[in-house]
Design an enzyme around this catalytic site. Structure first.
Site, short mmCIF file in Angstrom:
data_model
loop_
_atom_site.label_atom_id
_atom_site.label_comp_id
_atom_site.label_asym_id
_atom_site.label_seq_id
_atom_site.Cartn_x
_atom_site.Cartn_y
_atom_site.Cartn_z
N LYS A 134 0.86 -1.19 0.00
CA LYS A 134 0.00 0.00 0.00
C LYS A 134 0.88 1.23 0.00
O LYS A 134 1.80 1.36 0.82
CB LYS A 134 -0.89 0.01 1.24
CG LYS A 134 -2.05 -0.96 1.13
CD LYS A 134 -3.28 -0.43 1.85
CE LYS A 134 -3.48 -1.07 3.19
NZ LYS A 134 -4.57 -0.44 3.94
N GLU A 184 1.77 -1.89 16.80
CA GLU A 184 1.37 -2.74 15.67
C GLU A 184 1.79 -4.19 15.92
O GLU A 184 1.08 -5.13 15.55
CB GLU A 184 1.99 -2.23 14.36
CG GLU A 184 1.69 -0.76 14.03
CD GLU A 184 0.28 -0.52 13.47
OE1 GLU A 184 -0.49 -1.49 13.36
OE2 GLU A 184 -0.04 0.65 13.17
N LYS A 216 1.61 -10.53 8.77
CA LYS A 216 1.14 -9.54 7.81
C LYS A 216 1.30 -10.08 6.39
O LYS A 216 0.41 -9.94 5.55
CB LYS A 216 1.90 -8.22 7.99
CG LYS A 216 1.50 -7.17 6.97
CD LYS A 216 0.87 -5.92 7.54
CE LYS A 216 0.19 -5.10 6.45
NZ LYS A 216 0.61 -3.72 6.37
N GLU A 230 -7.46 -6.14 0.16
CA GLU A 230 -8.23 -5.76 1.33
C GLU A 230 -9.73 -5.87 1.12
O GLU A 230 -10.45 -4.89 1.11
CB GLU A 230 -7.87 -4.32 1.75
CG GLU A 230 -8.31 -4.01 3.16
CD GLU A 230 -7.60 -2.78 3.72
OE1 GLU A 230 -6.57 -2.35 3.16
OE2 GLU A 230 -8.09 -2.27 4.73
N ASN A 278 -6.61 -4.19 10.88
CA ASN A 278 -7.17 -2.93 11.32
C ASN A 278 -7.68 -2.97 12.76
O ASN A 278 -8.30 -2.03 13.23
CB ASN A 278 -8.32 -2.52 10.41
CG ASN A 278 -7.87 -1.42 9.48
OD1 ASN A 278 -7.54 -0.34 9.93
ND2 ASN A 278 -7.85 -1.72 8.19
N HIS A 338 -7.78 0.01 15.02
CA HIS A 338 -7.62 1.18 14.16
C HIS A 338 -8.93 1.95 13.93
O HIS A 338 -8.88 3.12 13.60
CB HIS A 338 -7.03 0.79 12.81
CG HIS A 338 -5.55 0.54 12.86
ND1 HIS A 338 -5.00 -0.41 13.67
CD2 HIS A 338 -4.51 1.14 12.21
CE1 HIS A 338 -3.67 -0.40 13.51
NE2 HIS A 338 -3.35 0.53 12.63
N HIS A 358 0.69 7.69 15.55
CA HIS A 358 -0.26 6.68 15.09
C HIS A 358 -0.36 5.51 16.08
O HIS A 358 -1.45 5.16 16.55
CB HIS A 358 0.18 6.19 13.71
CG HIS A 358 -0.61 5.05 13.18
ND1 HIS A 358 -1.89 5.21 12.70
CD2 HIS A 358 -0.32 3.73 13.06
CE1 HIS A 358 -2.35 4.03 12.29
NE2 HIS A 358 -1.42 3.12 12.51
#
Ligand SMILES: NC(=O)c1ccc[n+]([C@@H]2O[C@H](COP(=O)([O-])OP(=O)(O)OC[C@H]3O[C@@H](n4cnc5c(N)ncnc54)[C@H](O)[C@@H]3O)[C@@H](O)[C@H]2O)c1
Ligand SMILES: [Zn+2]
Length: 1559
Positions: free
Chosen positions: A142, A184, A239, A249, A257, A260, A276
């Site tokens: 991404k 994460e 991942k 996705e 997510n 998130h 973040h």
């Protein structure tokens, strides 16, 4: 040299390579598999200097180009993308170019997107350098950039050829960025891999060490680094797998997510101050709570998530101080967050979808799950309400959270046993977590979770413990129980000869004693050594626990005893433990240990009162299953709900065999209240009587179960049947009394719980009485209790849970702080709904206003009484009574001495009879009582600070405590004269000196009264305006702040004096046009030679300034490197001054970003709601470009703590000023702090003209400018006009005849003085006709004064009339409003009021007034007198009695109007008839004096004024021209939004008037 490289497959290729020091490997791989005519490396200016050389060396011989960008999110922009693309084209890069993205996610996302579109797509390689980029952004293809509409809105899926994850880069990564990435990592493990998660839990300390230790090239990697490698690889694996299954996705990839959905919403509000990962961390917990609330996830899992995130330094709630201290955090309302969440890409239409966990390592579905808004709202809300009803799950069967003491013991016992034991109902807290991790590290046991975490399987090692490997310490945090228990356990460890076990803890732990235990163990042949402080952790412990006869001092902690007892069976010899040194504390806990050891097969024999015998041989096979007893205090709530709702509840894990005192609640309280109680050894069942049928308890001693008294209170509140005969009170108490005794200790728990229950029950209308040792509650039928009560929980879990019991039967009770239950029962609200069956809803108490200025403090803060302390004679009564009067009509002043005498009789007599100590004790008692009131200003006795207890009470007080300080000599003078108080018995100087530091320590604020003497001789009283300003500000009722709303321009004047004294007399002229005054503290110069002014000097300067202006003060300590005079090295001194500013309620504090963040953060936490931080940065280097990276970084820093951001650059060209405005526009917006941005230097003047927020201004009368290029207010207005930004407006006077009016002189003088381009003229017309309508609807219309005869006729032409003008029935001022409508007001009455107030004639309650005349002005006069308050009568006199009668009849009776003349001399007379009229016959001017106002302009001295003057010097006379001025100032202020420059206006008007009148 590269170490081994591991590969992770993604999308069918092994393109992710992980290892250490990979540069050569990268080169080799690329040259071989990605040949290119050119390699282009893109990085940022943080990473470049660290690593570029390595790459240049590696790629020597190739065409290798590099491009450096500014660090930070700002680089992910269209502009930067275009910039890089243009450069690539210039360099003639072709399609076979390979881009290398070396950096964090910012570089990766940007470079990836460039690669995706350059020449329709070129190859690129990710070389992530942050942890976040390694585990997240570099994997998956991404790519994106940001736009002003949001983050990542433009981008592409574009897979890199390779991702080279070189862990050596992490060695330079700042700790905060490491934590950011760990969010994460934790997230990934949480959705996918429980084992990995457990590893993250257990090894947080090692991981932290790993990133800090440097890897040596060539050397084998350390164990810590192996661990890091493993963690990163595991996370990347997950991942990569998910991406491979679902590249675009559409389902599974949504799982990443987790955390998130809510995290992004939080990030949108808090960026850039919070990162973040930090926002996602909070999001993870909130989304886990959501899953828990919906019944999918256990509390165990939520607790584990929270603990592991905390272990990596991440915030887990919005209350985290790092978040709460941010101004933007006030925007985190439930509605705002839900609103942001609406645009989540996972949503389907209106339905929100969120990833829900079902346990650690597993999600509920393989995609996001639809969740109703109500559920999200509940999780996000700070408050909760219980919907009354019958518990739908009745008969309820449940268990409550385990007891902490029992959990810790069970863990250790199971570990020392030989075999497997399943623990159920274990309490999950930080303490038990630490215990488990330590036991695992010592090879004491292996742990496994079963039933989704409900059962902990302990595989005990039978005491075969091992010394951990060298370098490994056992870290115990602040877990006291673990530290004590493990000290003995560590003597059992076996290792290499000479090996020792180190146990350590955090700073607090290193102060907690273990000495007596260590002494005892040493006597039993063990070797323990203190590594740092004597008597505390850290300890170095060798193998060997001989046993035998051990003497132990057990008067400090029973945990020492339990520690020896628990390990004793594993000693070499049987142990005889003798407790010495007198008193043994907490025997019940020793009994608990012994009982539990018996359950694990070891019988401890009590051979004498304080001597125990323990056999050796170790623990054998443990019980297969051990259920941890529930916490007995927690158990009272579900049982009480059954009692109050008439239903049934069975609790497992607590019964007659319980080891805890509170377990007696069912039989000791509920049974006598009429419940049916059935108890077995380990279960309790309670069935309540029919709802409303509870009995009062009469007398009950709750000493054995003190924590349960709150639960008893709420039941007693609705007990409407008389007590059992044997419990009845026979002293005449009301029939439904419950008298609870034996609970005095509850005053010193999380809050004063007795007081809390009394205050909160009172809100329901329940009466109570406080007793020394408890309280009485008088029962009431449920339907008579007040509904809709908002219960304050004092951050006390027991208060919250007790009142939620009452919420089960009373409608609308809001529990204000729902999270406080976390201490003992984190999922109480969920259990209430899911296990008991009562609905719980979220309530959002946050309702942030549109402007951050509006939301100062919460409602209940504003109601808190204000305590005033200080020496007798400092002016407490004087200041306090003005404060109470000006805070509002619902505020009361209270003198504690008066309250004391009301209670105990004469104060001197009390002291004489009982002595000072008794007096102090009684005074402290009274203080505690007084502080429970709201909306009082309470002046406390000067000696209140003498006892430690009272000082503690003052420091703990939640509302404002203000010390009134005054020059010591003035206080001395006063006290030597005052004979009404008993003498001190020591010199007054000594008393003053002793108390001064106490006053400072106990008070958050200081009101300096030095210059406001109130004793005889000096008649100036403390300025009412200043007292009103100070108390309005500190209470939060009327914060003295500048209106910074959009579209308003604001200014502050910089005072550059070394001593402000010369400015005081010209302050009004100096500040004309200014909204605030900046005190440049660094320029102040006291008599010493030091460049740092002393705190005392600055205090005096600030106080002096306050005598001359009530404008908000900007307190600035400007350092040398920022263009000021304060030494850069004197940070501590600067903050001492800042603390002074806080104490003295300076409204704005300038804080330079160069100061240390810890100090700034601490200031932000302490400053309170009313005080604002102006976070500033001045770039004197001239190197800061408004379109560059540096300014973005500065802005982000400033926006973190600043309520206002101040950025100052340097302009070389006019263009620099427009770049500045573009920058400001880019960062401004809803919820963002206002930005003050200017350029220094002549070329920067344009920016000073255009800056709308608090522009610094100078004034021609100032000795020097504060900064080069500074302009005056008037200069800026002229410039704005010339630029077309301030069009000239037309003002006029409407009336007839008006040719002689002084109004044009008045207003034009003022407009001119401020540099405003407007003109004030005359509009003389006989009638209010079409021409008038056209004039006031004209686009250039600025405002009008209206005079006779049009004050009534104008009204129908206006859109709105002020309430004052409506009552008066006349308008004299027309104001056009921003929305284009016209507003009518009346300033006549304010003018009248102002001259009366200004006359200094005291209006004692019961004064009388006279108004002469019956026209429109008479109406304004009546209104003005009424509004002054306190008049017994206002007499209206007119030549025509009929007119007077109808005038009087048109006012309400409350105005106390009378048609007759007063019988005695009045205090205030206002005449509204022509100046030549004869004074009414019979109006007497007595000798005591008063004030007479004649509204007529001519002659200057009317017959009425003459008459009053002749009556004596006590009469003050005011001619009409003065009222004209006063009402005119107000008009001027309404039109311009600026203070009128009174001095110049007055001079011009008086002079014109004299000329006109021929005087
Ligand atoms: N594409 C995706 O799937 C994806 C996923 C998550 C996040 N992101 C994006 O990633 C970005 C955030 O990435 P980030 O957290 O890495 O931030 P970042 O790139 O801004 O790096 C953080 C800071 O650390 C510095 N830094 C980087 N490596 C360093 C090192 N080794 N030593 C010293 N300093 C170093 C950087 O200069 C920067 O100041 C965001 O824009 C986010 O939208 C993208
Ligand atoms: Zn993320």
């Amino acid at each position: 040299m590269a170490t081994t490289v591991e590969r992770v497959p993604i999308l069918g290729k092994d393109s992710i390579h992980v290892g250490f020091r990979l540069v050569d490997h990268i080169r080799d791989t690329l040259l071989k598999t990605c040949p290119a005519s050119c390699y282009v490396l893109i990085t940022d200016t943080n990473v470049g200097p660290l690593y570029l050389d390595d790459f240049k060396r590696g790629f020597a011989g190739q065409r290798f180009l590099t491009y450096l960008l500014p660090p930070g999110e700002g680089s992910k922009s269209r502009e930067t993308k275009a910039e890089v693309e243009d450069w690539l084209l210039e360099q003639a890069c072709t399609r076979d170019t390979v881009l290398l993205a070396l950096g964090g996610g910012v570089i990766g996302d940007l470079a990836g997107f460039i690669a995706a579109t350059f020449m329709r797509g070129i190859r690129f390689v990710q070389i992530p350098t942050t942890l976040l980029a390694m585990v997240d952004s570099s994997v998956g293809g991404k790519t994106a950039i940001d736009t002003p509409h949001g983050k990542n809105l433009i981008g592409a899926f574009w897979q890199p050829e390779y991702v080279f994850i070189d862990l050596a880069f992490l060695e330079t990564l700042p700790a905060r960025e490491f934590s950011n990435g760990m969010a994460e990592v934790v997230k990934t493990a949480a959705i996918w891999d429980e084992d990995e998660f457990a590893m993250l839990e257990a090894r947080s300390v090692e991981l932290y060490t790993a990133i800090q230790s440097k890897s040596t090239p060539g050397a084998p990697i350390s164990d810590a680094q192996k661990l890091l490698l493993h963690v990163v690889k595991a996370s990347v694996n997950v991942k990569a797998h998910i991406v491979t299954v679902d590249e675009r996705e559409t389902g599974l990839r949504n799982l990443v997510n987790f955390g998130h959905s809510i995290g992004h919403a939080i990030e949108a509000v808090l960026t850039p101050a919070m990162l973040h990962g930090e926002c996602v961390s909070v999001g993870i917990i909130l989304e886990a709570e959501l899953a828990r609330q919906l019944g999918h996830l256990s509390q165990v899992a939520v607790g584990r998530l929270a603990r592991v995130l905390k272990a990596y330094g991440l915030p887990v709630t919005l209350n985290d101080p790092r978040i709460a201290a941010l101004p933007a955090s006030r925007q985190l309302t439930v509605d705002r967050l839900l609103d942001i969440m609406r645009v989540d890409k996972k949503n389907k239409g209106d339905e929100k979808r969120i990833v829900l966990l079902s346990r650690i390592g597993k999600t509920l579905e393989e995609r996001a799950t639809p969740v109703p808004d109500a559920a999200i709202r509940k999780v996000l809300s700070v408050a909760a309400t219980v919907i009354p009803g019958t518990p739908s799950k009745s008969p309820v069967k449940m268990s409550t959270p385990g007891s902490k003491s029992i959990s810790n013991r069970a863990l250790l016992l199971a570990a020392l046993s030989r075999g497997t034991c399943r623990l159920t109902n274990l309490l999950h807290s930080d303490d038990t977590q630490v215990m488990m991790a330590a036991l695992a590290d010592l090879n004491g046991a292996r742990f496994e979770w079963e039933d989704g975490g409900d059962t902990l399987v302990v595989h005990g090692n039978g005491g075969a413990l091992k010394v951990p490997p060298p370098g490994k310490e056992i870290y115990l945090g602040n877990a006291g129980t673990a530290a004590r228990f493990l000290t003995t356990v560590c003597t059992l460890t076996v290792g290499e000869p000479g090996a020792r076990t180190i146990i350590t803890g955090n700073a607090r732990m290193k102060q907690r004693p273990v000495g007596p235990l260590v002494d005892a163990l040493r006597s039993a042949g063990s070797s323990l050594e203190y590594i740092e402080g004597e008597g505390c952790l850290p300890l170095s412990i060798a193998q060997g626990f001989r046993g035998g006869h051990i003497k132990l001092a057990a008067s400090v902690s029973s945990q020492y005893v339990s520690s020896v007892l628990l390990s004793a069976p594993c000693a070499a010899e049987p142990v005889t433990l003798e407790l010495v040194g007198g008193q043994v504390i907490s025997q019940p806990y020793i009994d608990m240990t012994i009982a539990m050891m018996r359950s694990f097969g070891v019988n401890v024999e009590r051979v004498a009162e304080h001597t125990y015998h323990i056999p050796n041989g170790g623990y054998s096979v443990p019980p297969a299953k051990y259920e941890i007893e529930s916490d007995a205090s927690s158990a009272t709530y579900p049982l009480a709900i059954a009692a109050i709702t008439g239903t049934t509840c069975t609790l497992t894990g607590i019964g007659s065999g319980s080891l805890q005192g509170d377990a007696g609640f069912a039989t000791g309280v509920l049974e006598p209240m009429g419940c049916k109680v059935v108890q077995t050894a380990s279960e309790t069942t309670v069935t309540g009587p029919k709802k409303g049928g509870l009995r009062a308890l009469g007398l009950v001693d709750m000493e054995p179960m003190t924590d349960a008294f709150l639960t008893a209170c709420v039941l007693a509140a609705v007990a409407t049947e008389p007590p059992l005969p044997e419990r009845r009170l026979t002293d005449g108490s009301p029939a439904l009394t419950t008298r609870i005794l034996g609970i005095a200790n509850q005053r010193v728990k999380e809050c004063n719980r007795i007081r809390a229950m009394i205050d909160e029950l009172a809100k329901f209308g329940v009466q109570t009485k406080e007793l020394d040792d408890g309280l009485e509650i008088y029962g009431k039928p449920i339907h008579e209790l007040k509904q809709g009560v908002s219960v304050h929980c004092y951050d006390d879990h027991r208060v919250a849970m007790a009142f939620s019991v009452l919420g089960a039967v009373v409608n609308g009770a809001v529990l204000e702080e729902k999270r406080c239950v976390e201490k003992t029962w984190p999922n109480w609200w969920d259990d209430l709904e899911n296990k008991i069956g009562l609905k719980v809803e979220g309530v959002d108490l946050h309702t942030a206003g549109p402007s951050s200025e509006a939301s100062a403090g919460s409602v209940e803060d504003k109601d808190a009484s204000i305590l005033i302390i200080g020496m007798r004679g400092a002016g407490k009564t004087h200041v306090g009574s003005i404060a109470a009067r000006t805070l509002g009509s619902d505020w009361t002043f209270l003198d504690a001495d008066v309250a004391f005498e009301a209670k105990h009789g004469s104060l001197p007599a009390f002291v004489a009879g009982q002595g000072w100590p008794a007096f102090r004790a009684a005074e402290t008692e009274l203080l505690k009582d007084l502080t429970t009131r709201t909306k009082h200003v309470i002046s406390l006795g000067g000696g209140i600070v003498e006892t430690p207890e009272a000082r503690e009470a003052l420091k703990a007080y939640k509302g404002p405590v203000v010390a009134i300080s005054r020059d010591a000599q003035a206080v001395l003078d006063y006290l030597t004269r005052d004979k009404t108080r008993p003498a001190y018995g020591e010199s007054i100087e000594d008393v003053i000196a002793r108390r001064a530091p106490w006053f400072a320590e106990c008070a958050k604020y200081e009101f300096v009264n030095d210059f406001l003497p109130a004793d005889e001789g000096r008649t100036v009283a403390a300025s009412e305006a200043e007292v009103a300003r100070f108390f309005g500000h500190v209470s939060g009722i009327a914060p003295n702040l500048v209106d910074l709303s959009l579209g308003k321009r604001s200014y502050f004047l910089s005072l550059t004096y070394p001593d402000v004294t010369p400015a005081l007399s010209i302050m009004e002229a100096l500040t004309s046009g200014a909204d605030a005054v900046e005190l440049r503290v660094d320029l102040l110069q006291d008599s010493s030679a030091s460049p740092i002014p002393s705190v005392g000097y600055v205090r005096r300067q600030l106080a002096l300034l306050r005598t001359a202006t009530t404008l908000p003060i900007v307190f600035t300590v400007r350092t040398q490197s920022q263009g000021g005079a304060f030494p850069d090295s004197a940070e501590k001194e600067a903050f001492d001054l800042v603390d002074l500013a806080l104490r003295m309620a300076a409204e704005y504090i300038d804080v330079e970003l160069a100061w240390s963040e810890a100090r700034i953060a601490s200031l932000a936490r302490r400053k309170g709601a009313s005080t604002k931080i102006l976070a500033s940065w001045h770039d004197w280097s001239g190197g800061m470009k408004w379109d560059g990276a540096d300014v973005k970084k500065r802005y982000a820093q400033a926006a973190k703590y600043g309520d206002i951001v101040k950025l100052v650059g340097k302009a070389n060209t006019l263009q620099d000023n427009f770049a500045l405005r573009r920058f400001v526009d880019g960062v401004s917006g809803q919820g963002k702090p206002p930005v003050l941005a200017i350029n220094m230097g002549a070329a920067g003047q344009m920016s000073r003209i255009l800056n709308p927020v608090l522009s610094p201004i100078t004034h021609p009368l100032l000795p020097s400018r504060a900064a080069p290029g500074q302009l005056s207010y008037a200069q800026i207005q002229q410039a704005l006009h010339l630029l077309g930004l301030l069009p000239a407006k037309k003002f006029f006077l409407l009336g007839s005849p008006i040719a002689k009016s002084m109004s044009p002189t008045l207003h034009n003088t003022g407009l001119n003085a401020l540099g405003l381009p407007h003109i004030y003229g005359l509009l003389e017309t006989a009638e209010v006709d079409e021409s008038v309508r056209a004039a006031i609807r004209d686009g250039e219309f600025g405002g009008a004064s209206v005079t006779i005869p049009h004050k009534l006729a104008i009204m129908p032409l206006l859109d709105a009339i002020s309430p004052d003008a409506q009552v008066i029935g006349a308008v004299n001022t027309v104001v056009p409003r921003a929305d284009g409508t016209l507003y009518g007001d009346n300033t006549d009455w304010r003018g009248i009021q102002a001259v009366i107030r200004g006359s200094d004639v005291a209006l004692k309650d019961g004064w009388t007034g006279v108004v002469i005349g019956a026209g429109g002005t008479a109406r304004a006069a009546i209104y003005a007198l009424h509004k002054l308050g306190g008049a017994t009568a206002i007499h209206v006199v007119n030549r025509s009695p009929d007119n007077a009668r109808s005038l009087v009849a048109s006012f309400p009776e409350s105005y106390k109007l009378s048609l007759s003349l007063p019988t005695s001399s009045p205090t205030v007379v206002v005449s509204t008839v022509p100046g030549t009229s004869t004074p009414p016959a019979g109006l007497a001017f007595g000798a005591q004096g008063g004030v007479v106002v004649d509204m007529a302009y001519a002659p200057l001295e009317t017959p009425l004024l003459k008459l009053a003057k002749a009556a004596g010097p006590g009469w003050k006379t005011v001619p009409g021209i003065e009222v004209l001025l006063e009402q005119g100032y107000r008009q001027f202020e309404m039109w311009t939004g600026r203070k009128a420059p009174r001095g110049v206006i007055q001079d011009a008007v008086i002079q014109g008037y004299r000329v006109q009148q021929g005087l």
